[in-house]
Design a protein around this motif. Structure first.
Motif, PDB file in Angstrom:
ATOM      1  N   ASP B  59       0.836  -1.197   0.000  1.00  9.29           N
ATOM      2  CA  ASP B  59       0.000   0.000   0.000  1.00  9.29           C
ATOM      3  C   ASP B  59       0.882   1.263   0.000  1.00  9.29           C
ATOM      4  O   ASP B  59       0.631   2.209  -0.749  1.00  9.29           O
ATOM      5  CB  ASP B  59      -0.867  -0.029   1.267  1.00  9.29           C
ATOM      6  CG  ASP B  59      -2.195   0.636   1.042  1.00  9.29           C
ATOM      7  OD1 ASP B  59      -3.048   0.022   0.364  1.00  9.29           O
ATOM      8  OD2 ASP B  59      -2.364   1.765   1.530  1.00  9.29           O
ATOM      9  N   CYS B  62       2.553   1.799  -3.346  1.00  6.08           N
ATOM     10  CA  CYS B  62       1.631   2.378  -4.325  1.00  6.08           C
ATOM     11  C   CYS B  62       1.535   3.877  -4.138  1.00  6.08           C
ATOM     12  O   CYS B  62       1.555   4.640  -5.099  1.00  6.08           O
ATOM     13  CB  CYS B  62       0.243   1.762  -4.185  1.00  6.08           C
ATOM     14  SG  CYS B  62       0.181   0.063  -4.733  1.00  6.08           S
ATOM     15  N   ASN B  73      -6.020   5.488  -9.508  1.00  7.64           N
ATOM     16  CA  ASN B  73      -6.424   4.635  -8.389  1.00  7.64           C
ATOM     17  C   ASN B  73      -5.571   3.379  -8.408  1.00  7.64           C
ATOM     18  O   ASN B  73      -5.058   2.989  -9.450  1.00  7.64           O
ATOM     19  CB  ASN B  73      -7.885   4.209  -8.543  1.00  7.64           C
ATOM     20  CG  ASN B  73      -8.840   5.346  -8.306  1.00  7.64           C
ATOM     21  OD1 ASN B  73      -8.632   6.160  -7.430  1.00  7.64           O
ATOM     22  ND2 ASN B  73      -9.896   5.387  -9.102  1.00  7.64           N
ATOM     23  N   SER B  75      -5.355  -0.855  -6.785  1.00 10.98           N
ATOM     24  CA  SER B  75      -5.892  -1.921  -5.934  1.00 10.98           C
ATOM     25  C   SER B  75      -4.813  -2.974  -5.770  1.00 10.98           C
ATOM     26  O   SER B  75      -3.977  -3.170  -6.657  1.00 10.98           O
ATOM     27  CB  SER B  75      -7.146  -2.524  -6.561  1.00 10.98           C
ATOM     28  OG  SER B  75      -6.805  -3.217  -7.724  1.00 10.98           O
ATOM     29  N   LYS B  77      -3.859  -7.011  -4.584  1.00 10.03           N
ATOM     30  CA  LYS B  77      -4.309  -8.352  -4.241  1.00 10.03           C
ATOM     31  C   LYS B  77      -3.093  -9.159  -3.796  1.00 10.03           C
ATOM     32  O   LYS B  77      -2.111  -9.244  -4.532  1.00 10.03           O
ATOM     33  CB  LYS B  77      -4.939  -9.007  -5.473  1.00 10.03           C
ATOM     34  CG  LYS B  77      -6.366  -9.494  -5.227  1.00 10.03           C
ATOM     35  CD  LYS B  77      -6.854 -10.285  -6.402  1.00 10.03           C
ATOM     36  CE  LYS B  77      -7.495  -9.393  -7.447  1.00 10.03           C
ATOM     37  NZ  LYS B  77      -7.853 -10.125  -8.670  1.00 10.03           N
TER      38      LYS B  77
END
Lengths: 84, 84
Positions: B59, B62, B73, B75, B77
């Motif tokens: 996180d 990013c 944006n 995401s 996984k």
């Protein structure tokens, strides 16, 4: 109908962009990173097709345009938009 | 531990690359395509971290490097490799 296509470099193909990101992450202090590979994520919106037909068409798109079959792999995920 | 990061342009941000792919697909005869958005798919391999710690670190990667929070944006996984 939405299709999520992920195009990644095949194993064994050098990925200089991934290497650059790996070094950048390490220089930021993320020492646990051991490898980074960078690929493409392509979202295709399709109208008026059944899931089977959409799957077939997206597969063909990947072969013809979205990926280079010599150096890249692709995977396709279909997602029906909510409420349909 | 492997983390799959997908970085996509925010809604409302123009995507010229996606537009170009959309036109190319239409000119190849894929008339049912209504929109294409192109993003990045980044696979990060991490060593010696718990899933919670790995999630937190990815996180942070990013936010700091892999995405531009103004226009994109992301995401994440997490996937434990088989046999661990």
């Amino acid at each position: 109908m939405k299709a999520q296509v992920t195009v990644t470099l095949r194993e064994g193909i050098l990925d200089p962009q991934g290497k650059a990101v790996e070094h950048a992450l390490k220089s930021l202090g993320f020492d646990s990173v051991s490898s980074v590979r960078v690929g493409k994520s392509i979202e295709v919106e399709l109208n008026g097709l059944s899931p089977e037909e959409a799957g077939k068409q997206v597969d063909e798109m990947c072969r013809k345009l979205l990926s280079n079959p010599v150096t890249e792999n692709f995977s396709v995920k279909l997602a029906e938009p909510a409420g349909e």
